[in-house]
Enzyme design. Structure first.
Site, PDB file in Angstrom:
ATOM      1  N   PHE A  58       7.847   4.123   8.452  1.00  0.00           N
ATOM      2  CA  PHE A  58       6.943   3.733   7.635  1.00  0.00           C
ATOM      3  C   PHE A  58       5.505   4.105   8.023  1.00  0.00           C
ATOM      4  O   PHE A  58       5.054   3.928   9.032  1.00  0.00           O
ATOM      5  CB  PHE A  58       6.788   2.165   7.645  1.00  0.00           C
ATOM      6  CG  PHE A  58       5.777   1.302   7.200  1.00  0.00           C
ATOM      7  CD1 PHE A  58       5.756   1.166   5.685  1.00  0.00           C
ATOM      8  CD2 PHE A  58       4.707   0.645   7.847  1.00  0.00           C
ATOM      9  CE1 PHE A  58       4.705   0.346   4.912  1.00  0.00           C
ATOM     10  CE2 PHE A  58       3.741  -0.202   7.013  1.00  0.00           C
ATOM     11  CZ  PHE A  58       3.966  -0.194   5.836  1.00  0.00           C
ATOM     12  N   GLN A  59       4.452   4.382   6.991  1.00  0.00           N
ATOM     13  CA  GLN A  59       3.207   5.010   7.142  1.00  0.00           C
ATOM     14  C   GLN A  59       3.286   6.035   8.087  1.00  0.00           C
ATOM     15  O   GLN A  59       2.311   6.130   8.673  1.00  0.00           O
ATOM     16  CB  GLN A  59       2.323   3.838   7.515  1.00  0.00           C
ATOM     17  CG  GLN A  59       1.951   2.939   6.486  1.00  0.00           C
ATOM     18  CD  GLN A  59       0.844   1.820   6.729  1.00  0.00           C
ATOM     19  OE1 GLN A  59       0.519   1.775   7.837  1.00  0.00           O
ATOM     20  NE2 GLN A  59       0.277   1.382   5.725  1.00  0.00           N
ATOM     21  N   GLU A 114     -10.885   4.210   4.106  1.00  0.00           N
ATOM     22  CA  GLU A 114     -11.225   5.198   5.153  1.00  0.00           C
ATOM     23  C   GLU A 114     -12.033   6.371   4.623  1.00  0.00           C
ATOM     24  O   GLU A 114     -12.723   7.000   5.618  1.00  0.00           O
ATOM     25  CB  GLU A 114      -9.811   6.003   5.307  1.00  0.00           C
ATOM     26  CG  GLU A 114      -8.783   4.971   6.114  1.00  0.00           C
ATOM     27  CD  GLU A 114      -8.021   4.081   5.287  1.00  0.00           C
ATOM     28  OE1 GLU A 114      -8.572   4.258   3.998  1.00  0.00           O
ATOM     29  OE2 GLU A 114      -7.437   3.281   5.821  1.00  0.00           O
ATOM     30  N   MET A 127     -23.406  17.188 -14.729  1.00  0.00           N
ATOM     31  CA  MET A 127     -23.469  18.547 -14.590  1.00  0.00           C
ATOM     32  C   MET A 127     -22.155  19.090 -15.359  1.00  0.00           C
ATOM     33  O   MET A 127     -22.517  20.108 -15.747  1.00  0.00           O
ATOM     34  CB  MET A 127     -23.123  18.775 -12.998  1.00  0.00           C
ATOM     35  CG  MET A 127     -23.335  20.246 -12.514  1.00  0.00           C
ATOM     36  SD  MET A 127     -24.890  21.051 -13.256  1.00  0.00           S
ATOM     37  CE  MET A 127     -25.751  20.707 -11.521  1.00  0.00           C
ATOM     38  N   LYS A 185       1.576   5.464  18.546  1.00  0.00           N
ATOM     39  CA  LYS A 185       1.474   4.107  18.952  1.00  0.00           C
ATOM     40  C   LYS A 185       1.798   3.792  20.219  1.00  0.00           C
ATOM     41  O   LYS A 185       1.263   3.128  21.123  1.00  0.00           O
ATOM     42  CB  LYS A 185       2.241   3.168  17.792  1.00  0.00           C
ATOM     43  CG  LYS A 185       1.920   1.577  18.109  1.00  0.00           C
ATOM     44  CD  LYS A 185       2.669   0.887  16.892  1.00  0.00           C
ATOM     45  CE  LYS A 185       2.467  -0.521  17.209  1.00  0.00           C
ATOM     46  NZ  LYS A 185       0.984  -1.078  17.292  1.00  0.00           N
TER      47      LYS A 185
END
Length: 581
Positions: A120-121, A58, A478, A170
């Site tokens: 869940f999630q 993602e 760096m 959803k």
């Protein structure tokens, strides 16, 4: 006619409203990754003409959308699922938020009845992303979706651009609605339109006409506002030298005699010294961040400061301001242009030309050790001022500002404010999709490329012909430079090879020292063409071959591990106190 009326009143699912809203907004490509809470949207999206790019993470999707937006000025769009899908976007959203990049991010959410139940999630996406978005919202009904999509595009692109997130449960995606998108968007508490105050413009024009040692200081706001043409005309009419921030590179052509190039921690010596000696500093679409100003108390000590910005909260936030103008950078430059008198500033320009001669950007040439600056000079020579340079973050990013001439707006893409390692490769993919006929070169370090290397396969799948140049110095360069200069050469957690690590990082095996991964094999494992160069004489031939090839390439350059970036302003010091070599 009856058929049309029936279609306009037919109930549609929330998921259909999302896709219709994207099409209505002119969205051409969506970047993302699926999951359980966005399957209804994907079930509709696959029937849409909107092109979908499946990233492998993602974060990669958000950076791709970011690169697309920076290359075009149009909002980038990404679509991910709930929970980890949404939280994986946070770094990309923060990157876009810091740099004022327009973006619309759509996240799935668990069903309304499950929110707050540790489903869940499930994650509090709105709470988590509030600080890294310009605006975010949770929709609770399909009736809200058409307006939410239209408002997201409006907010993302108006005023100071930024990312907007819409969280859609959803079950809301499955609800039916007859509500249609609004004909126009107007938000009562949001007024991004700034009307220039004529008296403020006139006062600044008068100050410019009085100034003997003026400097224009240009930031990313000038590029966002398409202000390059009027600001260039303004600078040339009044002979005002121009310096830019990293985000402003390309807003003013760096091959112009008035160009001082980038200022700040790794800016040119002449830019830093000019700001320290000027009597009027005119900021156009820049925000005076700490990497530019250094020690605030000693920044532009002899100058009156003018600040032009679309965001009123930015004016006077970091430095004292003598002239303030809230407004669009292009409109402000256009308003100033007829009020400013032609001027010579001969003595001032001669002084700056002498500084350019005294403090050129330089490095130690070698026929036996490949210097990273040499690679960048060769890229610049072969691209002939065309195409897009995308960088990751680190030493190579600063060398790319120094040893490549930036002459066009939207031709340099980099993570400025947040400094996000792993940005370069996915952003280059997004930029190449946005401008398919142009050469897009991603310059990465060996550390940053490993943070999102999984996206190599996306370039191969879609035959996106990005050229990925990895400057491999075997270190987090760096950080190594800072440890060398400010921590007594105690190199901790910066060696990426298996040898020369400190005792607590030693690798216990008897094999000969090796560097992992093998970037050529890594690229080839993803189906990409690749080559490794070690010597200076090898650089131009392989670049010419890759640039002429219509396929993506990885070119790994084994460069001097001890090369440092100069000039450098020590942390907390005044910009005039830079170390030049």
């Amino acid at each position: 006619m009856k058929k049309k009326e029936k279609q306009e009143t037919d109930p549609r699912s929330g998921a259909q409203c999302v896709v219709d809203g994207l099409e209505h907004a002119g969205c051409e490509v969506v970047f993302g990754y699926p999951g359980g809470t966005v399957l209804d949207i994907f079930n509709v999206l696959c029937l849409s003409p909107v092109h979908f790019i499946l990233s492998r993470h993602e974060q990669g999707a958000v950076h791709m959308a970011d690169g697309y937006a920076r290359a075009t000025g149009k909002p980038g769009v990404c679509l991910v699922t709930s929970g980890p899908g949404a939280t994986n976007t946070v770094t990309g959203l923060a990157t876009a938020h810091m740099d004022g990049i327009p973006m619309v991010c759509i996240t799935g959410q668990v069903a309304l009845s499950a929110i707050g139940n540790d489903a869940f999630q499930e994650a509090d996406t709105i709470g988590i992303t509030r600080a890294v978005t310009k605006h975010n919202t949770l929709v609770r009904s399909a009736d809200e979706i058409p307006a939410a999509i239209a408002e997201a595009f409006y907010i993302a692109t108006s005023g100071k651009p930024g990312p907007v997130l819409i969280d859609i449960p959803k079950d809301v995606q499955r609800q039916l609605t007859v509500v249609r998108p609004p004909a126009s968007v107007s938000l009562r508490s949001y007024n991004p339109r700034a009307v220039l105050a004529p008296e403020a413009v006139a006062a600044l024009a008068e100050a410019i006409n009085r100034a003997e040692r003026p400097v224009l200081y240009v930031g990313g706001g000038a590029i966002a506002a398409n202000a390059s043409a009027p600001l260039t005309a303004l600078a040339r009419k009044a002979n005002i030298p121009v310096t830019t921030t990293l985000m402003g590179l390309g807003a003013f052509p760096e091959d112009d005699p008035l160009a001082l190039r980038m200022l700040g921690m790794h800016g040119t010596a002449v830019a830093n010294l000019a700001v320290s000696a000027c009597d009027l500093l005119i900021s156009l679409g820049a925000r005076f961040d700490d990497r530019v100003t250094g020690k605030i108390a000693e920044f532009a000590p002899r100058a009156k400061i003018a600040h032009i910005d679309i965001d009123p909260s930015a004016i006077g936030k970091s430095v004292r301001v003598d002239y303030s103008i809230r407004g669009d950078a292009r409109e402000a430059a256009e308003a100033l242009l007829p009020l400013v008198h032609p001027a010579e500033h001969a003595a001032w320009l001669a002084e700056l030309d002498a500084l350019k001669q005294r403090y050129p950007l330089k490095y130690r040439h070698s026929d036996s050790v490949l210097q990273p600056m040499f690679v960048l000079e060769e890229i610049d020579r072969l691209r002939k001022g065309k195409g897009i340079i995308v960088t990751d973050v680190g030493q190579h990013q600063m060398w790319a500002t120094q040893f490549i001439r930036h002459v066009q707006p939207r031709s340099f893409i980099s993570s400025g404010g947040l400094g996000t390692m792993g940005f370069g490769l996915p952003a280059a993919i997004g930029a190449q999709l946005a401008r398919p006929g142009e050469l897009v070169v991603a310059i990465c370090g060996d550390g940053g490329i490993q943070m999102n290397a999984q996206e190599l396969v996306v370039a191969v799948e879609h035959n996106i012909p990005v050229k990925i140049i990895i400057l491999n110095n075997g270190h987090l360069g760096m950080v190594r430079q800072w440890q060398q200069m400010f921590y007594g050469k105690r190199y901790s957690a910066v060696v990426l090879g298996s040898s020369n690590r400190p005792v607590n990082e030693r690798i216990n095996h008897d094999a000969a020292p090796v560097y992992r991964p093998d970037f050529v094999k890594l690229a080839e494992a993803h189906g990409m063409r690749a080559a490794r160069v070690t010597w200076p004489a090898e650089v131009a031939p392989i670049l010419e071959r890759a640039f002429a090839d219509p396929h993506p390439w990885v070119i790994e350059c084994i460069v001097d591990p001890e090369a440092n970036v100069f000039p450098m302003v020590p942390p907390g010091a005044a910009v005039s106190a830079m170390i030049v070599d």
